[in-house]
Design an enzyme around this catalytic site. Structure first.
Site: not given
Ligand code: ACO
Length: 361
Positions: A246, A303
């Site tokens: 998140h 989620e």
């Molecule tokens: N699984 C694996 N790795 C992840 C995940 C995940 N679910 N989420 C983040 N990371 C990793 C990224 O790949 C990144 O790694 P890196 O630095 O080695 O490239 C690091 O963690 C940081 O990720 P960011 O992209 O900076 O996180 P951001 O804050 O932009 O994204 C998000 C948040 C979009 C929710 C992300 O965690 C994600 O894609 N989760 C999966 C989708 C999901 O569950 N969405 C629902 C969110 S809740 C809602 O919106 C109602």
């Protein structure tokens, strides 16, 4: 410059606060735990809208207004249902909501909030060739949605579970869809356009499109022995595990806990093994993500357990994102009204990194 607007504060709001360090969600002065499962969706929506619209609602008077407005929305359905029904459910919802007008004789916040369950139920029925059922204005949004979808009244346990879910997702600070709605509202484009914009942002798999893929993941893993190898392979391939991570929460999303309790409460009516299996997947995913991304503090988000609650309610996977909108629409509407009152257009700047015109010789 902040790509992704991390740490940028772009609006002042009295509606909700997300404390990412403490895992706390405050909705207009109340902790989520004090509202979810305690007050009905209509009562919490009335709290969010208080002081913004031309009418002040109580939970009961808003329930009445929404009941009547569901009837108005139902009349809008027929001319467009054939076209909307040929799209994916969330695309169909986008089309049908776009057909509403800010100039309708009922307040647009009420109309659009009432329209979502009517449209989502009709679209879900259209997939299997069933005709839409007219709303029952005497019921609450959750109960009437389940009835319009299934064709029979839902049990109290199911209505309570869905109602708790709707409250849990009703508002959440300046998330991507709410921000989108506020940007549109800031141009004075009106409630309906702003809410349609919010839905368009919600549709993406990184926002409200995750719960269907959470279940796909559980299905693909299949057996307890396959949990670790499956998750490990996905993380190694650079894929994101749906339902984890998140932008704001650095600890567990408090909504996940509320929904985990709801899922457990439905375990009698649904498959308890499924929930236990999901808990094993969650535990392994958290362990593996902590090891693979040590600097990032990735935890369970809303989620993951949304998926289990909606599955236990026997809702089709294809409508999960639209069901999220059933709750969030009231939050979008509140933010739109707040933004309209603020009155300043949201217009940030970009850093130009393209080529410059060649200097004249
Ligand atoms: N699984 C694996 N790795 C992840 C995940 C995940 N679910 N989420 C983040 N990371 C990793 C990224 O790949 C990144 O790694 P890196 O630095 O080695 O490239 C690091 O963690 C940081 O990720 P960011 O992209 O900076 O996180 P951001 O804050 O932009 O994204 C998000 C948040 C979009 C929710 C992300 O965690 C994600 O894609 N989760 C999966 C989708 C999901 O569950 N969405 C629902 C969110 S809740 C809602 O919106 C109602």
């Amino acid at each position: 410059m902040s790509i992704g607007l991390d740490d940028v504060i772009a609006a002042q709001t009295i509606l909700s606060h997300v404390d990412g360090e403490r895992g706390r969600l405050i909705l207009r002065g109340f902790d989520l735990d004090a509202l979810a499962g305690i007050e009905a969706f209509e009562a919490v929506a009335a709290r969010l809208w208080a002081g913004f619209g031309p009418t002040e609602y109580t939970g009961a008077s808003l329930a009445t207004a929404l009941g009547e407005a569901r009837g108005v929305a139902f009349e809008r359905l027929q001319p467009l249902l054939r076209v909307a029904g040929a799209l994916t459910p969330v695309e169909g919802l986008r089309l049908l909501l776009s057909s509403l007008s800010d100039a309708a004789p009922i307040p647009p916040a009420v109309l659009v909030t009432a329209a979502v369950p009517v449209f989502v139920a009709a679209l879900a029925r259209a997939v299997t060739g069933r005709r839409p059922l007219p709303p029952d204005p005497a019921l609450g949004q959750a109960a009437d949605f389940l009835r319009m979808l299934r064709g029979v009244p839902a049990s109290d346990a199911h209505v309570r579970a869905l109602d708790t879910y709707l409250v849990t997702v009703i508002d959440h600070g300046l998330n991507a869809s709410t921000f989108t709605a506020r940007v549109i509202a800031s141009t004075r484009a009106g409630m309906i356009s702003s809410v349609v914009g919010g839905l368009c942002a919600l549709k993406g798999p990184l926002h409200g499109g995750a719960p269907g893929p959470v279940l796909d993941m559980l299905d693909a893993i299949g057996t307890p022995e396959n949990i670790e190898p499956w998750l490990e392979a996905r993380i190694r391939a650079g894929e994101r595990l749906m339902g984890f991570g998140h932008r704001i929460y650095r600890v567990r999303d408090p909504r996940a806990d509320v929904l985990k309790r709801v899922a457990a409460s439905l375990a009698g009516t649904a498959d308890g093994n499924r929930i236990r299996f999901a808990e094993s997947v969650e535990a392994a995913a958290l362990r593996l993500l902590a090891r693979a991304k040590p600097g990032h503090r990735l935890d369970t988000n809303v989620e993951f357990f949304t998926a289990l609650v909606l599955e236990a309610l026997d809702l089709p996977r294809a409508i999960f994102t639209s069901v999220f909108a059933l709750g969030r629409v009231a939050g979008w509407a509140a933010h739109v009204m707040e933004q309209e009152r603020e009155g300043r257009i949201i217009r940030p700047q970009s850093a130009y990194v393209g080529p410059w015109p060649k200097a004249a010789a």
